[in-house]
Design an enzyme around this catalytic site. Structure first.
Site, PDB file in Angstrom:
ATOM      1  N   GLY A  11      31.509  20.839  38.814  1.00  0.00           N
ATOM      2  CA  GLY A  11      31.811  21.725  39.954  1.00  0.00           C
ATOM      3  C   GLY A  11      30.613  22.622  40.217  1.00  0.00           C
ATOM      4  CB  ALA A  12      27.052  22.053  39.411  1.00  0.00           C
ATOM      5  CG  ASP A  15      31.748  31.683  44.811  1.00  0.00           C
ATOM      6  OD1 ASP A  15      30.666  31.902  45.384  1.00  0.00           O
ATOM      7  OD2 ASP A  15      32.592  32.557  44.507  1.00  0.00           O
ATOM      8  CE  LYS A 122      43.330  34.168  35.557  1.00  0.00           C
ATOM      9  NZ  LYS A 122      43.158  35.075  36.696  1.00  0.00           N
ATOM     10  CD  GLU A 190      41.085  43.547  40.647  1.00  0.00           C
ATOM     11  OE1 GLU A 190      39.992  43.099  40.972  1.00  0.00           O
ATOM     12  OE2 GLU A 190      42.093  42.859  40.471  1.00  0.00           O
ATOM     13  CG  HIS A 214      42.829  38.970  32.599  1.00  0.00           C
ATOM     14  ND1 HIS A 214      42.138  37.945  32.018  1.00  0.00           N
ATOM     15  CD2 HIS A 214      42.654  38.818  33.937  1.00  0.00           C
ATOM     16  CE1 HIS A 214      41.567  37.213  32.962  1.00  0.00           C
ATOM     17  NE2 HIS A 214      41.878  37.719  34.138  1.00  0.00           N
ATOM     18  CE  LYS A 297      43.815  40.665  42.965  1.00  0.00           C
ATOM     19  NZ  LYS A 297      42.502  40.513  42.354  1.00  0.00           N
ATOM     20  CE  LYS A 302      36.924  46.088  38.758  1.00  0.00           C
ATOM     21  NZ  LYS A 302      37.661  44.861  38.651  1.00  0.00           N
TER      22      LYS A 302
HETATM   23  C1  BG6 Z   1      40.474  37.542  37.494  1.00  0.00           C
HETATM   24  C2  BG6 Z   1      41.545  37.555  38.543  1.00  0.00           C
HETATM   25  O1  BG6 Z   1      40.866  36.768  36.411  1.00  0.00           O
HETATM   26  O2  BG6 Z   1      40.234  38.879  37.071  1.00  0.00           O
HETATM   27  C3  BG6 Z   1      41.125  38.424  39.725  1.00  0.00           C
HETATM   28  O3  BG6 Z   1      41.780  36.236  39.002  1.00  0.00           O
HETATM   29  C4  BG6 Z   1      40.766  39.806  39.247  1.00  0.00           C
HETATM   30  O4  BG6 Z   1      42.141  38.488  40.709  1.00  0.00           O
HETATM   31  C5  BG6 Z   1      39.773  39.743  38.099  1.00  0.00           C
HETATM   32  O5  BG6 Z   1      40.204  40.496  40.341  1.00  0.00           O
HETATM   33  C6  BG6 Z   1      39.560  41.108  37.505  1.00  0.00           C
HETATM   34  O6  BG6 Z   1      38.513  41.037  36.598  1.00  0.00           O
HETATM   35  P1  BG6 Z   1      37.628  42.306  36.295  1.00  0.00           P
HETATM   36  O7  BG6 Z   1      36.717  41.860  35.206  1.00  0.00           O
HETATM   37  O8  BG6 Z   1      36.901  42.658  37.576  1.00  0.00           O
HETATM   38  O9  BG6 Z   1      38.566  43.393  35.899  1.00  0.00           O
END
Ligand code: BG6
Length: 440
Positions: A11-12, A15, A122, A190, A214, A297, A302
């Site tokens: 998938g090189a 993005d 993921k 975020e 996460h 979101k 953030k």
């Molecule tokens: C990703 C999610 O795994 O983690 C995103 O798919 C999210 O939706 C992102 O924005 C958040 O990562 P970080 O490192 O910016 O907190």
């Protein structure tokens, strides 16, 4: 440093390769973590020759020489064999998740054997059954010790420090239980909405996207028993014990106003963009300590923080009027990484006036070295064969089992962009805003 490695980015042309993987490999090269004998092979559906592939990235000419491109899977093995005799071939699956299993099967059919390793992004599965099926299909061709499932939160420096803080300091060990800790709180905010990932996100929602993986990994590190060693298996086993003890007690889901107008989102979507959950860990250490998690979101800032709120001191001496704030430990995961211990101190001067005083450890002040970016760390670990920061098959499945019943359940509420929705499941949230400027 491991020698004779080939890293194949499947998938090189996408993005992820452009934004994260090739830049991370380039930094590893600059730091001499990978050498000139390493082959970095891009593979994908697009048509590139080596030069046009290299030109897609902002990299040094020396590093660019390691890069080459092979279109598609057919003939890939022969192509790699012509480049050298590699002791380890690492495939990074930067491809859509639906293609993970079939691509692994294609690799096996191409003849890639016991010196092959897979790194998988993921989301790992969509629910318990899909994760189980994916694990099963991968296991038919690849040994579990050769599979690296990424959760990029585990590669964050401040996350890795959780176990060190807990198990390298005898100070905290005795109080790390429900007798002293009143609640555990984890939040990840975020400011961005779903941006250009509407189609993916709408099918997923914040519980799948952030909590099931996460934030639950953070909870595991925060609450697990000490592993007998730092070997990946020993650490995983302790995390699994926590996962098995988790009970989701309550959940509320929200969607930001304007979400339905985002590109790729169904006009009648009920996908949540913010969720709050109350959990418990039903084991001897944590029974009775509520756990609150919230994430979303399009919020006001953030930031990711973990907080432990301690029990109040008795209503005696300085706290006769029951007004003293309880102690807190706040892990500032990002940004401005650090750990803050919120204590009570005497305000200087006559009489006894008390106020909150922070004891703070800030990465920025304590360590001069730059914090490595998550993919840099993860790729290096995969190259070295260290699976500690990767997620095991059983972990993915147990975690889905716990969260699946909450997916899409309950009445959806709404919030305005830039605001934190509520009131949610508790009014007991630590005021994390108070610690934002610490370590900035
Ligand atoms: C990703 C999610 O795994 O983690 C995103 O798919 C999210 O939706 C992102 O924005 C958040 O990562 P970080 O490192 O910016 O907190």
């Amino acid at each position: 440093m491991p020698k004779n490695i080939a890293i194949v980015v499947l998938g090189a042309s996408g993005d992820l390769a452009k934004r994260k993987l090739i830049p991370a490999l380039s930094r590893l090269y600059e730091k001499n973590e990978i050498d000139n004998c390493t082959a970095i092979i891009g593979s994908g559906r697009s048509e590139f020759d080596d030069t046009s592939f290299r030109n897609r990235f902002d990299i040094s000419p020396e590093f660019a020489r390691l890069l080459s491109y092979h279109r598609g899977m057919k003939g890939l093995k022969e192509y790699i064999e012509k480049k050298g005799n590699f002791s380890r071939i690492i495939f990074f699956m930067a491809i859509p998740p639906v293609a993970y299993a079939s691509t692994a099967e294609e690799l096996a059919a191409e003849g890639f054997g016991p010196n092959s390793y897979l790194i998988i992004e993921k989301p790992f599965g969509y629910d318990y059954q899909s994760a189980h099926t994916l694990n099963h299909r991968l296991a038919r061709h690849f040994d579990e010790t050769h599979i690296f499932r990424i959760d990029h939160y585990l590669a964050k420096e401040a996350v890795q420090n959780i176990l060190v803080f807990r198990f390298a300091n005898s100070l905290f060990y005795p109080v790390w239980n429900s007798k002293y800790i009143d609640s555990i709180q984890i939040q990840a905010f975020e400011t961005l909405g779903v941006e250009n990932r509407g189609a993916y996100f709408d099918n997923s929602g914040i519980i799948r996207d952030m909590i099931q993986n996460h934030l639950i990994q953070l909870l595991c590190l925060l609450t697990m028993e000490a592993p007998v060693s730092l070997d990946a298996e020993d650490v995983r086993n302790q995390k699994i014990n926590i996962l098995k003890s988790i009970e989701v007690r309550d959940c509320c889901r929200y969607q930001y106003l304007g979400y339905l107008d985002e590109k790729g989102v169904a006009p009648d979507s009920t996908t949540e963009t913010y969720a709050e959950m109350k959990l418990s860990i039903n084991n001897f250490r944590w029974a009775g300590t509520p756990i609150h998690i919230r994430t979303g979101k399009a919020l006001n800032r953030k930031g990711t923080e973990i907080g432990l709120k301690f029990k109040k001191v008795p209503r005696l001496l300085f706290n006769a009027a029951d007004i003293l704030e309880p102690n807190k430990i706040v892990f500032k995961i990002q940004p401005s990484e650090g750990i803050v211990i919120d204590t009570i101190s005497k305000t200087p001067g006559g009489g006894i006036q008390l106020s909150n005083a922070n004891l703070a450890f800030c990465y920025r002040n304590s360590f001069k070295a730059e914090i490595p970016e998550a993919y840099q760390r993860l790729l290096l670990d995969a190259i070295r064969g260290d699976r500690t920061l990767f997620v095991g098959a059983e972990e993915t499945e147990v975690s889905w089992k716990k969260f699946e019943p909450s997916l899409g359940k309950g009445k959806l509420k709404y919030y305005r962009k830039g605001e934190v929705p509520g009131p949610g499941l508790t009014d007991d949230w630590i005021d994390f805003e108070k610690y934002i400027s610490v370590c900035e």
